[in-house]
Design a protein around this motif. Structure first.
Motif, mmCIF file in Angstrom:
data_model
loop_
_atom_site.group_PDB
_atom_site.id
_atom_site.type_symbol
_atom_site.label_atom_id
_atom_site.label_comp_id
_atom_site.label_asym_id
_atom_site.label_seq_id
_atom_site.Cartn_x
_atom_site.Cartn_y
_atom_site.Cartn_z
ATOM 1 N N LYS A 119 13.763 -9.396 2.932
ATOM 2 C CA LYS A 119 14.492 -8.248 2.381
ATOM 3 C C LYS A 119 14.912 -8.517 0.937
ATOM 4 C CE LYS A 119 18.009 -4.955 3.833
ATOM 5 N NZ LYS A 119 18.988 -4.612 4.880
ATOM 6 N N GLN A 120 15.378 -9.734 0.682
ATOM 7 C CA GLN A 120 15.823 -10.097 -0.668
ATOM 8 C C GLN A 120 14.661 -10.039 -1.653
ATOM 9 O OE1 GLN A 120 19.008 -10.891 -0.939
ATOM 10 N NE2 GLN A 120 19.314 -11.914 -2.893
ATOM 11 N N GLN A 121 13.473 -10.539 -1.217
ATOM 12 C CA GLN A 121 12.320 -10.559 -2.115
ATOM 13 C C GLN A 121 11.816 -9.155 -2.406
ATOM 14 O OE1 GLN A 121 11.332 -12.998 -3.739
ATOM 15 N NE2 GLN A 121 9.281 -12.467 -4.501
ATOM 16 N N ILE A 122 11.827 -8.298 -1.386
ATOM 17 C CA ILE A 122 11.394 -6.909 -1.600
ATOM 18 C C ILE A 122 12.319 -6.220 -2.603
ATOM 19 C CG2 ILE A 122 11.144 -4.668 -0.480
ATOM 20 C CD1 ILE A 122 10.277 -6.151 2.046
ATOM 21 N N ASN A 123 13.634 -6.445 -2.470
ATOM 22 C CA ASN A 123 14.611 -5.775 -3.329
ATOM 23 C C ASN A 123 14.598 -6.289 -4.768
ATOM 24 O OD1 ASN A 123 15.491 -4.098 -1.313
ATOM 25 N ND2 ASN A 123 17.168 -5.433 -0.665
ATOM 26 N N LYS A 124 13.929 -7.416 -5.036
ATOM 27 C CA LYS A 124 13.912 -7.965 -6.401
ATOM 28 C C LYS A 124 13.032 -7.145 -7.323
ATOM 29 C CE LYS A 124 13.880 -12.164 -7.544
ATOM 30 N NZ LYS A 124 13.543 -13.599 -7.744
ATOM 31 N N GLY A 125 12.143 -6.313 -6.778
ATOM 32 C CA GLY A 125 11.264 -5.508 -7.607
ATOM 33 C C GLY A 125 11.459 -4.036 -7.323
ATOM 34 N N SER A 126 10.660 -3.221 -7.964
ATOM 35 C CA SER A 126 10.752 -1.775 -7.799
ATOM 36 C C SER A 126 10.225 -1.381 -6.431
ATOM 37 C CB SER A 126 9.932 -1.077 -8.887
ATOM 38 O OG SER A 126 10.384 -1.462 -10.168
ATOM 39 N N ILE A 127 10.897 -0.374 -5.820
ATOM 40 C CA ILE A 127 10.490 0.168 -4.527
ATOM 41 C C ILE A 127 10.426 1.674 -4.670
ATOM 42 C CG2 ILE A 127 10.979 0.311 -2.072
ATOM 43 C CD1 ILE A 127 12.795 -2.151 -2.409
ATOM 44 N N ASP A 128 9.274 2.251 -4.339
ATOM 45 C CA ASP A 128 9.127 3.707 -4.403
ATOM 46 C C ASP A 128 9.865 4.316 -3.219
ATOM 47 O OD1 ASP A 128 7.936 6.421 -3.990
ATOM 48 O OD2 ASP A 128 6.800 5.844 -5.776
ATOM 49 N N ALA A 129 10.874 5.161 -3.497
ATOM 50 C CA ALA A 129 11.705 5.703 -2.421
ATOM 51 C C ALA A 129 10.952 6.700 -1.555
ATOM 52 C CB ALA A 129 12.943 6.375 -3.026
ATOM 53 N N ILE A 130 9.906 7.333 -2.098
ATOM 54 C CA ILE A 130 9.170 8.339 -1.327
ATOM 55 C C ILE A 130 8.139 7.670 -0.430
ATOM 56 C CG2 ILE A 130 7.682 10.367 -1.454
ATOM 57 C CD1 ILE A 130 10.449 10.946 -2.403
ATOM 58 N N THR A 131 7.275 6.793 -0.992
ATOM 59 C CA THR A 131 6.182 6.167 -0.219
ATOM 60 C C THR A 131 6.602 4.868 0.446
ATOM 61 O OG1 THR A 131 5.382 4.923 -2.132
ATOM 62 C CG2 THR A 131 4.496 7.147 -1.797
ATOM 63 N N GLY A 132 7.683 4.239 -0.014
ATOM 64 C CA GLY A 132 8.124 2.971 0.551
ATOM 65 C C GLY A 132 7.392 1.773 -0.024
ATOM 66 N N LYS A 133 6.400 1.955 -0.897
ATOM 67 C CA LYS A 133 5.641 0.849 -1.454
ATOM 68 C C LYS A 133 6.486 0.087 -2.463
ATOM 69 C CE LYS A 133 1.101 2.921 -0.690
ATOM 70 N NZ LYS A 133 -0.208 3.274 -1.276
ATOM 71 N N ALA A 134 6.252 -1.269 -2.508
ATOM 72 C CA ALA A 134 7.101 -2.117 -3.346
ATOM 73 C C ALA A 134 6.253 -3.082 -4.145
ATOM 74 C CB ALA A 134 8.090 -2.887 -2.474
ATOM 75 N N ARG A 135 6.886 -3.599 -5.211
ATOM 76 C CA ARG A 135 6.187 -4.589 -6.062
ATOM 77 C C ARG A 135 5.942 -5.876 -5.294
ATOM 78 N NH1 ARG A 135 5.769 -5.708 -11.647
ATOM 79 N NH2 ARG A 135 5.580 -7.940 -12.102
ATOM 80 N N TYR A 136 6.907 -6.289 -4.466
ATOM 81 C CA TYR A 136 6.787 -7.541 -3.714
ATOM 82 C C TYR A 136 6.671 -7.216 -2.228
ATOM 83 C CZ TYR A 136 8.384 -9.546 -8.091
ATOM 84 O OH TYR A 136 8.494 -9.893 -9.401
ATOM 85 N N THR A 137 5.599 -7.712 -1.612
ATOM 86 C CA THR A 137 5.377 -7.475 -0.179
ATOM 87 C C THR A 137 4.336 -8.469 0.321
ATOM 88 O OG1 THR A 137 4.747 -5.829 1.484
ATOM 89 C CG2 THR A 137 3.531 -5.783 -0.575
ATOM 90 N N LEU A 138 4.180 -8.543 1.658
ATOM 91 C CA LEU A 138 3.118 -9.353 2.268
ATOM 92 C C LEU A 138 1.970 -8.485 2.767
ATOM 93 C CD1 LEU A 138 5.170 -11.903 4.405
ATOM 94 C CD2 LEU A 138 3.914 -12.367 2.314
ATOM 95 N N ASN A 139 2.185 -7.163 2.823
ATOM 96 C CA ASN A 139 1.211 -6.262 3.414
ATOM 97 C C ASN A 139 0.561 -5.434 2.312
ATOM 98 O OD1 ASN A 139 -0.097 -4.103 4.886
ATOM 99 N ND2 ASN A 139 1.155 -4.700 6.641
ATOM 100 N N GLU A 140 -0.776 -5.507 2.231
ATOM 101 C CA GLU A 140 -1.494 -4.825 1.152
ATOM 102 C C GLU A 140 -1.244 -3.319 1.172
ATOM 103 O OE1 GLU A 140 -6.106 -4.171 -0.426
ATOM 104 O OE2 GLU A 140 -5.700 -5.232 1.458
ATOM 105 N N GLU A 141 -1.115 -2.723 2.367
ATOM 106 C CA GLU A 141 -0.931 -1.276 2.452
ATOM 107 C C GLU A 141 0.402 -0.834 1.847
ATOM 108 O OE1 GLU A 141 -1.381 -0.157 6.466
ATOM 109 O OE2 GLU A 141 -3.473 -0.806 6.615
ATOM 110 N N TRP A 142 1.372 -1.746 1.748
ATOM 111 C CA TRP A 142 2.695 -1.418 1.204
ATOM 112 C C TRP A 142 2.878 -1.956 -0.217
ATOM 113 C CZ3 TRP A 142 6.598 1.349 3.814
ATOM 114 C CH2 TRP A 142 6.243 1.752 5.110
#
Length: 1490
Positions: free
Chosen positions: A1092-1115
């Motif tokens: 959760k901390q790593q995801i929040n360190k970058g931008s997160i699109d509020a509509i699609t849920g996609k983020a700069r930092y993730t482990l899943n390519e689809e997100w």
């Protein structure tokens, strides 16, 4: 002792050894001189030689090994021909059995032959090229006990309990008495006795105490058997099969044979046959001789005259008849059953078996006459059976001890001439011949015609010639050749010589066969037959003198097979011919004509000249001076070469002597040769044979034995003949020659081309390359052809063949095949193409001209295109440089993030507060019922606390199964409580519960969801008795394993499709809860926080849920969004803190900022007690007096491409402010917004929007989004330490002691696999993986909300799915075949998977190596778990829900309880009906009221 240089004898000896001779004793005895004493330095000590009688004699013994086994002496003897003999000797050193096998063909066995020191049932022996480990006995070749013991093999005995012949140590319990019977004990049969309805088995019986024994009648019918008597005189008895299980009687039999076997531990060890008979059927099968058949039957049957039936018990009839021991007069009559019927003259009918009956009239008191009988036949004669039956009872016959018949004949049938017609008088037929009509008819009264027939008519005689000595069987065919044999006796002559007819070959009127008499001289005359009148043949029979002149060849091998031709004259006369060799053996395969006789000579014992006698009609020899000489057999000394290609046809040269005696030779390769090939005899010492083609040959296979047939006789070395009758297996031929097969040679041209060009008239030299081989082919064995023209071979080496063609290759065909032949191997290497002369030159000029014109055109087009392409290239180059700079920048950022994020995250996650574990009861309800149950309309309820000063107060999660009052109306409570109590008692009955579960699972509409729900309800209902629950689960698992083992055992427990699989999941959850909290909980919670901390360190699109930092390519957010962190000073009244500095990104929406603020303030409070984001607003104090409410959407929102962009901190240009959340109604969730109207960071990809942008913008939009995949690696590297800590906690054993449930269940799986003979380690690994990691840990990894009171977002769920997949791959045995096209979710952890896999395998091995748990230890652990969480759940609600399933499938459950013997005996179906009766009338109306 020895038997010459080539033989040996085995024996025991005795001898006398006197003291050494004294001084001065210099005279040597004759025996000493015979032993070579004169050449020794010291005198021999023995005066009298040791003498002994050989125990066994054989030619060519080379090795010996001896063993003492089971009161026998077993001698193993190696032979010079590669055989191994086994001699069994009894205590008197007498040979009782002998066996042999062939170890090597023609290779002598080395003298060193020893038993295997680690296993004496194997023997090591050597030949010149191999060492062989041979088992001392092949006991399994004897299928029955009698054959096993009759073989008299010291090593073999009958294993009683396994019904097979085996070595002693291979038999289970072989040390027990009578479990293994050796040959020295002899055949000991078990005897079956039958007493009334009891079968008793006596004999030598092993100790069967503790075994499951029964009598087996086939078709799955068995009766229980018991052992009685003391140990010395024990016997077995059992009941005969029930009468309703008797097999059906065949239609034409009064008995049926039942095969009975004694079954011990599911295996039939002995068999016997019993006969069940039915006397009633005996009378019914023979209705016309019912009484006689009844009393003469093999069974104890009685005849009942009064009822005309055959009965098995005389008590069934008052006047029963019984056959005496020595019957003198058997009288059976149905008249005895009706006194007075005989005197009154009973009304009878005559029955002739044709379906018709005729009246019977009493002639007197003892005779009956059949009147008005009319029978017909179209045959020469026919026999009709006659029976008497009662007129009013047609089914009752008077028995006749002997079958009575009436013969009906037809004179017109079967009488073609007068003699045949009148000859029927001897048969009692009154027939007469009518000359006028040439027909035979019935004689009238008085006789109307004469009984004299026409003269005999002879149509044919054969043979037409015979020897003077007579004895020829002369066949005469014609008409009217006598009415009977007495008519022709002495009536046949050849001239004046009598011919004696043979009675057994005489056919009335049609054929006479007579033996000719001896004639004094040669003559020719007709054959006459005088039967009241004389008839003569048209052909003449000649007496001649056959003459034998010579025989060729004059000699042949004593093995026989020589085809000889005997020449002479008149050799085809007579009816029988024999050629005797040495007056004893016959020359076989005779064929003859007038001048020659050809036959095959037999074998002879000695080499000698013997007379050959040609014998006509078994009389004297027609030759006295013809001799045939048997010579020594030909000898084959060697064959060369000893190798051949698989296709065969290689010339094998046989060297030896005596080949001039050989007429024909053939060669056969035993085992692999496809056919027998014919050979040529070149000289007295040389024979050439083409090798046969081989099949089923693999590289490196040992040489195959070769047999040669000389004159049709198998060639064998001369050696003493074996006693084939006593030792038939020794007669097997062992060849001294062998042939080794290799793959066919491989040929190709220098450049492996398939076409070779050649101009006619030019010399042609071919160079053919060859793969090296082991055949050692000579140059004359190759044959190269071009079409039909031979290519002369010049040079041959291991790798190259040179050949040349001197003649012209001019032909009408333009293409010729180049073939090479080696024996029968024929291979086309290439095609030779013959090129033309002038035509080729003209064609070449035309082609060159066309190519020149095309080149000029192509050059003009190229110049035009190149200028256009240069402009486009410059434009593209600029775009590539821009794209390259972007990629460099992104990679540099990713590298920097990877190096710094790990350290930052570790510092930020140093938590001081506790981990928000869920209580045990909430863990259970969430794990057991992960989704809304079909039985409950409500899901898990986590009430949202009201915003007040008591924000931190704990609010309990509610669930229908948690402890609380069972909500039912009071008027229904008594009956329902009693019903539920009784139903609980039934569920605590093991037999009922197993039948109940199986009955529900057999219903097609009982879906997987219902099965899982039932399993969870049962777990709740039986939570207080986990020991009982575990035993039920194990029994159901055994049934599941049995079903899976017969199909594919590796698929077991792979999915949750049955009740027991969900029960296992629940059982693991209960037993692993403590381990989860104490060991795995902390690293698991830290991993979730880190994600959760790593995801929040970058931008997160509020509509699609996609983020700069993730482990899943689809997100993954595949855009370069510049985001800057902002530290906000926030005041908030709640969660125990007043103000904090909160870190947010300037690209965050206001809802995202509120989430981060709430997380910072409430991090020490369980998530279920947090305020909702929608319940608070952000107020920005721009100055001390001015403040604004910040929202995601308001009037200031920006519109791009027709979509509103959500407001962010950057939109409001907030500088480090003070924000105060207030309790005001906020905006709904961002994911509920319509993507067609709103966006946050990225516009959706849409073709309708794309074409409106400039080319440059569109290009930048599409610049290699894959370059952002490196962010997956950055996130993975940051989280790697936390993931490693988690996997280590899951797959490590604390204090050398795993969770009790894991060790117990893994041991249970190994025990079940061992019982079913499953030894595949992969199967055990898969079972363990399916039961623990996939069934429990993966479920926990993907659902942390089952363990912690936290919020699991969709993005966190996607990241945990990647981690769970890595865990699954680590537990799998299949190798991951990954490539550039594989999904990134699998590629991400591909490097770590092999290490994780080793950890899993080490974990399984550590558990396996630990001492097993006892049932007491496990039960104590389960009892403690039950006690620890007692009264946590409302079992009455669970019981009521289980009852709903019972009510729905009531009839099927009752039927299953009735079908099960155990539940039926304990009347559980009635108790179940009582539950239904108590609950049925109340539950539905009460529940509806509730």
């Amino acid at each position: 002792g020895t038997q010459g240089s080539a033989g040996a004898a085995l024996g025991a000896s005795e001898g006398r050894q006197p003291a050494a001779p004294g001084e001065g004793s210099s005279l040597l005895q004759p025996e000493q001189l015979d032993c070579g004493a004169a050449h020794l330095q010291h005198p021999l000590a023995i005066i009298n030689p040791v003498t002994a009688t050989p125990v066994f004699t054989y030619s060519g013994l080379t090795a010996v090994a001896v063993a003492s086994v089971n009161n026998y002496t077993v001698v193993f003897l190696g032979t010079a021909s590669g055989g191994l003999l086994k001699i069994n000797l009894d205590s008197t050193m007498k040979v009782i059995s002998r066996r042999s096998i062939s170890v090597a063909y023609g290779e002598p066995v080395h003298p060193i032959m020893q038993f295997d020191p680690s296993d004496s049932t194997y023997l090591y022996l050597m030949t010149s090229y191999q060492m062989t480990r041979v088992k001392v006995a092949a006991c399994n070749q004897y299928p029955t006990c009698t054959e096993c013991l009759a073989a008299a093999d010291a090593y073999c005995g009958w294993c009683t309990m396994e019904t097979r012949c085996s070595l002693q140590h291979e038999c289970t319990n072989f040390t027990g008495a009578n479990f293994w019977a050796s040959a020295s004990e002899g055949v000991q049969q078990l005897t079956f006795f039958f007493f009334f309805l009891i079968i008793q088995i006596n004999g030598t019986i092993p100790n069967l105490n503790g075994t499951n024994i029964s009598c087996d009648y086939g078709n799955n019918i068995r009766t229980v058997a018991r052992v009685a008597g003391d140990y010395v005189n024990q016997f077995i008895y059992c009941s005969l099969l029930p009468r309703e299980k008797y097999p059906a009687f065949p239609d034409d039999q009064d008995h049926v044979v039942v095969e009975t076997a004694l079954r011990v531990n599911s295996k039939n060890i002995i068999r016997a046959n019993f006969t069940i008979y039915d006397c009633k059927r005996t009378g019914n099968i023979y209705p016309k001789r019912a009484c006689t058949s009844c009393l003469s039957a093999r069974w104890r049957c009685h005849w009942c005259p009064s009822t005309y039936t055959c009965v098995s018990n005389h008590s069934q009839c008052d006047d029963a008849l019984r056959m005496k021991v020595r019957p003198v007069d058997l009288r059976c009559s149905l008249l005895r059953g009706c006194p007075g019927c005989w005197a009154a003259g009973a009304a009878l009918e005559c029955h002739f078996g044709t379906g018709r009956t005729f009246e019977a009239r009493w002639v007197n008191s003892s005779a009956v006459e059949c009147v008005h009988v009319l029978l017909h036949t179209s045959e020469k004669n026919d026999l009709f059976p006659v029976n008497l039956q009662l007129k009013d009872r047609p089914d009752r016959f008077i028995d006749s001890p002997e079958m009575m018949t009436v013969e009906v004949y037809n004179c017109a049938t079967g009488s073609a001439d007068c003699s045949q017609c009148l000859g029927r008088e001897d048969l009692g037929h009154r027939c007469v011949w009518s000359e006028s009509s040439s027909s035979c008819r019935l004689q009238g009264e008085p006789p109307q015609t004469s009984d004299v027939c026409p003269a005999p008519e002879i149509k044919k005689i054969e043979p037409l010639r015979g020897p003077l000595e007579g004895g020829t069987l002369l066949t005469i065919r014609g008409r009217n050749l006598g009415r009977r044999f007495s008519d022709v006796l002495g009536a046949v002559r050849i001239g004046s010589v009598h011919c004696a007819p043979l009675p057994h070959r005489y056919v009335v009127s049609e054929a006479i066969v007579c033996r000719t008499g001896e004639a004094q001289e040669a003559f020719s005359d007709v054959v006459t037959v005088n039967v009241s009148r004389e008839g003569k043949s048209r052909e003449r029979y000649s007496y001649v003198l056959p003459v034998v002149q010579s025989i060729a060849p004059l000699n042949g091998p004593k093995a026989g097979g020589t085809r000889v031709t005997i020449r002479g004259s008149k050799l085809d006369v007579g009816s029988e011919l024999r050629v005797l060799v040495n007056s004893s053996k016959q020359c076989t395969d005779l064929s003859r004509n007038d001048s020659t006789i050809t036959c095959t000579m037999p074998s002879a014992e000695l080499t000698a000249a013997v007379p050959v006698c040609v014998q006509f009609e078994n009389k004297s020899c027609a030759s006295y001076d013809i001799m045939f000489k048997f010579e020594k057999n030909p000898v084959i000394s060697d064959i060369n070469p000893k190798k051949s290609q698989i296709s065969g046809g290689r010339t094998i040269t046989l060297e030896g002597r005596g080949f001039e005696l050989v007429q024909n030779v053939s060669m056969l390769v035993r085992g692999i040769g496809r056919e027998q090939t014919s050979c040529r005899v070149l000289t007295d010492t040389v024979i050439t044979c083409p090798s046969p083609a081989a099949s089923n040959v693999t590289a490196g296979s040992k040489p195959a034995p070769v047999d040669f047939y000389l004159n049709g006789r198998l060639y064998a070395d001369d050696r003493p003949a074996l006693d084939e009758e006593m030792y038939p297996e020794e007669a097997l031929h062992i060849s001294k020659f062998s042939l080794e097969y290799y793959a066919d040679p491989q040929f190709f041209t220098a450049k492996k081309e398939k076409w070779i060009k050649h101009h006619p008239g030019e010399p042609l030299t071919l160079v053919i390359h060859k793969e090296p081989d082991s055949l050692g082919l000579e140059s004359n064995e190759y044959q190269v052809k071009i079409g039909l023209i031979s290519c002369e071979i010049q040079i041959v080496s291991d790798k190259v063949i040179h050949c040349s063609v001197n003649e012209s290759l001019s032909t009408s065909e333009r293409q010729l095949p180049v073939t090479i032949q080696v024996g029968k191997f024929n291979y086309t290497i290439a095609m030779l193409h013959l090129g033309g002369g002038e035509t080729a030159i003209i064609v070449s000029i035309v082609i060159c001209s066309i190519l020149l014109v095309l080149s000029v055109v192509a050059l003009f087009v190229f110049c035009t295109k190149s200028r256009r392409a240069e402009r486009y290239w410059q434009k593209t180059l600029l775009q590539m440089e821009e794209m390259e700079s972007q990629i460099r920048e992104e990679i540099r950022k990713g590298f920097a993030e990877l190096q710094t994020d790990m350290t930052d995250l570790t510092k930020e996650l140093n938590r001081s507060q506790g981990i928000p574990f869920l209580e045990y009861k909430h863990f259970v309800t969430r794990t057991f019922f992960p989704k809304c149950s079909s039985l409950y309309e409500e899901c898990y309820i986590l009430p949202t606390p009201q915003l007040s000063s008591q924000v931190g107060s704990q609010v309990q999660e509610t669930h229908p199964l948690l402890v609380g009052e069972w909500k039912i109306p009071e008027n229904c409570r008594p009956n329902m409580e009693e019903g539920i109590s009784l139903f609980s008692t039934l569920l605590n009955n093991k037999h009922f519960l197993i039948v109940f579960v199986h009955a529900l699972e057999q219903q097609k509409d009982f879906a997987v969801r219902d099965r899982c729900n039932l399993a969870s309800l049962l777990t709740i209902a039986l939570h207080g008795k986990l020991e009982y629950y575990t035993s039920i689960m194990k029994d159901l698992l055994v049934d599941l394993i049995d079903a899976s083992a017969s199909k594919n055992p590796k698929l077991m427990l792979r999915r949750t499709e049955s009740v027991v699989e969900k029960m296992l999941t629940n059982w693991m959850s209960i037993c692993m809860y403590s381990y989860l909290r104490e060991t795995v909980g902390e690293p698991f919670f830290l991993l979730i926080c880190a994600i959760k901390q790593q995801i929040n360190k970058g931008s997160i699109d509020a509509i699609t849920g996609k983020a700069r930092y993730t482990l899943n390519e689809e997100w993954l957010l595949r855009e370069n969004i510049e985001a800057k962190p902002r530290n906000l000073n926030v005041s908030f009244q709640g969660c125990g803190m007043d103000s904090l500095s909160v870190r947010a990104m300037d690209t965050d929406t206001l809802s995202q900022v509120k989430e981060k603020i709430l997380e910072a303030f409430c991090k020490n409070v369980p998530y279920s007690q947090w305020p909702r984001v929608e319940d608070v607003d952000l107020e920005w104090f721009a100055t001390s007096t001015d403040s604004y409410i910040l929202r995601d959407l308001d009037d200031t929102s920006v519109v791009e491409d027709g979509r509103k962009k959500l407001n962010t901190l950057a939109h409001y240009k907030v500088n480090p402010p003070a924000l105060l959340p207030q309790s005001l109604p906020g905006l709904g969730g961002m994911k509920d917004l319509d993507t067609e109207k709103y966006f946050h960071l990225v516009l959706p990809t849409d073709e309708s929007v794309e074409h409106k942008k400039s080319h440059r913008q569109s290009h930048r939009k599409k610049v290699l989004p894959e370059i952002y995949l490196t962010r997956l690696l950055s996130t993975k590297g940051t989280l790697q330490k936390f993931l490693d800590d988690l996997f280590k906690a899951i797959l490590s054993i604390r204090d050398d002691k795993p969770p009790v449930a894991v060790k117990y269940f893994f041991d249970f799986l190994e025990e079940q696999a061992e019982k079913r003979g499953i030894t595949d380690p992969d199967t055990m690994h898969i079972w363990k993986t399916n039961s623990l990691p996939l069934r429990f840990w993966v479920n926990i990894l993907k659902n942390p909300q089952f363990v912690f009171d936290i919020d699991k977002t969709d993005h966190i769920d996607a990241c945990l799915s990647v981690i769970a997949q890595a865990f699954i791959d680590a537990c799998s045995l299949s190798d991951l075949q990954l490539g550039k096209d594989s999904p990134t979710n699998k590629l991400l952890y591909a490097k770590e998977i092999p290490e994780y896999r080793k950890i899993v395998q080490r974990y399984y091995k550590q558990i396996h190596d630990m001492p097993p748990l006892s049932e007491q230890e496990m039960n104590a652990h389960l009892a403690e778990e039950s006690r620890k969480y007692r009264n946590e759940f409302n079992t009455n609600v669970a019981m009521a829900e289980i009852y709903k399933y019972a009510k729905r499938y009531r009839s099927q459950i009752v039927a299953a309880l009735d079908a099960n013997p155990t539940t039926k005996r304990t009347q559980l179906q009635h108790k179940f009906e009582q539950v239904i009766a108590l609950m049925e009338d109340n539950i539905y109306e009460c529940c509806s009221e509730a």
